[in-house]
Design a protein around this motif. Structure first.
Motif, PDB file in Angstrom:
ATOM      1  N   UNK A 127      36.251  28.609  30.929  1.00 23.95           N
ATOM      2  CA  UNK A 127      36.519  27.181  30.217  1.00 23.95           C
ATOM      3  C   UNK A 127      37.922  26.604  31.081  1.00 23.95           C
ATOM      4  N   UNK A 128      37.835  25.135  30.968  1.00 23.17           N
ATOM      5  CA  UNK A 128      38.913  24.411  31.670  1.00 23.17           C
ATOM      6  C   UNK A 128      40.463  24.977  30.939  1.00 23.17           C
ATOM      7  N   UNK A 129      40.409  25.031  29.604  1.00 23.03           N
ATOM      8  CA  UNK A 129      41.753  25.517  29.268  1.00 23.03           C
ATOM      9  C   UNK A 129      42.409  26.811  29.316  1.00 23.03           C
ATOM     10  N   UNK A 130      41.299  27.750  29.082  1.00 25.27           N
ATOM     11  CA  UNK A 130      41.521  29.094  29.422  1.00 25.27           C
ATOM     12  C   UNK A 130      41.717  29.655  30.835  1.00 25.27           C
ATOM     13  N   UNK A 131      41.142  28.880  31.884  1.00 21.81           N
ATOM     14  CA  UNK A 131      41.318  29.034  33.112  1.00 21.81           C
ATOM     15  C   UNK A 131      42.786  28.631  33.686  1.00 21.81           C
ATOM     16  N   UNK A 132      43.014  27.421  33.160  1.00 19.36           N
ATOM     17  CA  UNK A 132      44.461  26.776  33.487  1.00 19.36           C
ATOM     18  C   UNK A 132      45.556  27.809  33.004  1.00 19.36           C
ATOM     19  N   UNK A 133      45.528  28.164  31.808  1.00 16.97           N
ATOM     20  CA  UNK A 133      46.624  29.306  31.262  1.00 16.97           C
ATOM     21  C   UNK A 133      46.505  30.645  32.211  1.00 16.97           C
ATOM     22  N   UNK A 134      45.278  30.931  32.290  1.00 16.93           N
ATOM     23  CA  UNK A 134      45.236  32.226  33.101  1.00 16.93           C
ATOM     24  C   UNK A 134      45.884  31.993  34.603  1.00 16.93           C
ATOM     25  N   UNK A 135      45.611  31.042  35.392  1.00 13.42           N
ATOM     26  CA  UNK A 135      46.377  30.965  36.547  1.00 13.42           C
ATOM     27  C   UNK A 135      47.828  30.612  36.261  1.00 13.42           C
ATOM     28  N   UNK A 136      48.203  29.822  35.354  1.00  6.74           N
ATOM     29  CA  UNK A 136      49.641  29.721  35.035  1.00  6.74           C
ATOM     30  C   UNK A 136      50.343  31.240  34.691  1.00  6.74           C
ATOM     31  N   UNK A 137      49.586  32.062  33.937  1.00  6.12           N
ATOM     32  CA  UNK A 137      50.122  33.244  33.789  1.00  6.12           C
ATOM     33  C   UNK A 137      50.126  34.156  35.009  1.00  6.12           C
ATOM     34  N   UNK A 138      49.211  34.143  35.880  1.00  7.41           N
ATOM     35  CA  UNK A 138      49.343  34.812  37.203  1.00  7.41           C
ATOM     36  C   UNK A 138      50.523  34.189  38.016  1.00  7.41           C
ATOM     37  N   UNK A 139      50.816  33.089  37.892  1.00 10.60           N
ATOM     38  CA  UNK A 139      51.952  32.399  38.824  1.00 10.60           C
ATOM     39  C   UNK A 139      53.311  33.084  38.159  1.00 10.60           C
TER      40      UNK A 139
END
Length: 345
Positions: free
Chosen positions: A315-327
């Motif tokens: 999903x857009x929302x989950x993927x965005x948060x995942x990338x932010x957490x990776x950063x």
């Protein structure tokens, strides 16, 4: 930022232009963007802190980038973190995985190079629980068949075989009542389902009461009583092919198997056999092995089987948060700090 609303221009380091030279002041990460990797629309938050080196560019100019890359971002099956890659990156500090499951990473090997491993737990819980409910509802109510009828119908009449089953009032057996399993139970409770669960450890009584869940100490009891069996466990040596011929034989002939964990948790050959013999009614899978399945795989030939290409967190929302957490994990690594989501064995 939302993927469908906004296009982000992605800049990958490719040469020695002045602009690229300036970006090299940022720490370098190795990642695949686009095909089989992180979608370009999510890269703005990465490029704010890092210079992204694509794996293709790294493969072509390994000598130039070998001592610059400090973090590897792993997203899907874009590339493998093996001994050869690790040996070529002397400044590597962390391998950060997008998602919770790290069974595709050789953590002891990575750690042996003094490199930490991070992931993105908790972020995926709601999206994964949602896909579990979606698969159950789609299978029970024959949503895919209904859509196919609307698109390709040869008559105006629905056949008797298009009759689905009620989810409300049915019994859902959840194998693995961790964070995601419990969120599935919350959702199922809202559908007035009877909920059974099997877990290594029993939940607190107040948690059981909150969702109306009943603990089954023996997996056999859950399999025999459930109309829908949903598998929500981590892949480990103990759960490898946890659901095999023996377990499928214990299920109701009217039962549906739903797998939202990892493909290897279910013995696919045994599942094909159970479906062919009509030992169970249906299956709905978000995960398989391999992923995606070959187009001629037997599981894709059954009209009563739904197979998704591992879309649980898609999903857009989950993927965005995942990338932010990776950063966040990557920044901690390059600054010599503890990774907020370090995976230890």
């Amino acid at each position: 930022m939302r993927c469908q609303r906004q296009t982000v221009q992605f800049r990958v380091f490719r040469g020695r232009s002045n602009r690229a030279a300036q970006t090299m002041e940022k720490p370098c990460i190795l990642a695949t963007i686009g095909h089989e990797g992180i979608y370009p629309c999510f890269t703005a938050c990465i490029e704010k802190h890092f210079t992204v080196v694509s794996y293709k560019t790294f493969a072509q100019k390994r000598e130039h980038f070998a001592d610059k890359i400090q973090v590897i971002f792993v997203w899907g099956g874009a590339f493998k973190v093996d001994r050869s890659l690790l040996q070529s990156l002397p400044k590597l500090k962390a391998v950060v995985n997008g998602g919770v499951g790290v069974d595709h990473l050789d953590i002891p090997l990575i750690n042996s190079f003094g490199v930490k491993v991070g992931n993105t737990p908790h972020v995926v819980d709601n999206a994964t629980a949602d896909i579990g409910m979606s698969l159950m509802l789609a299978s029970a109510r024959k949503i895919i068949q209904g859509d196919n009828f609307s698109r390709h119908r040869e008559s105006k009449d629905l056949r008797e075989s298009s009759l689905g089953n009620d989810v409300s009032g049915a019994t859902l057996g959840i194998i693995g009542m961790g964070r995601i399993g419990y969120k599935v139970a919350k959702r199922a409770h809202g559908f007035d389902m009877k909920i059974l669960y099997h877990n290594r450890n029993r939940r607190k009584e107040e948690e059981e009461r909150a969702v109306g869940a009943v603990y089954c100490e023996k997996l056999e009891e859950l399999l025999q009583k459930s109309d829908f069996v949903m598998v929500v466990v981590n892949l480990s040596p103990q759960t490898h092919k946890l659901i095999g011929a023996k377990e499928l034989a214990m299920m109701k002939s009217s039962g549906t198997l739903i797998n939202i964990s990892r493909g290897l948790v279910v013995d696919q050959d045994a599942l094909v056999d159970a479906l062919q013999r009509k030992a169970i009614k249906a299956a709905a899978l978000d995960v398989t092995y391999p992923e995606p399945l070959p187009r001629d795989h037997p599981l894709l030939s059954f009209p009563n089987v739904i197979v998704l290409p591992h879309m649980g967190t898609h999903t857009v929302e989950t993927s965005q948060i995942m990338v932010e957490r990776m950063v966040t994990n990557a920044l901690a690594a390059v600054n010599g700090e503890q990774l907020p989501n370090e995976v230890k064995i």
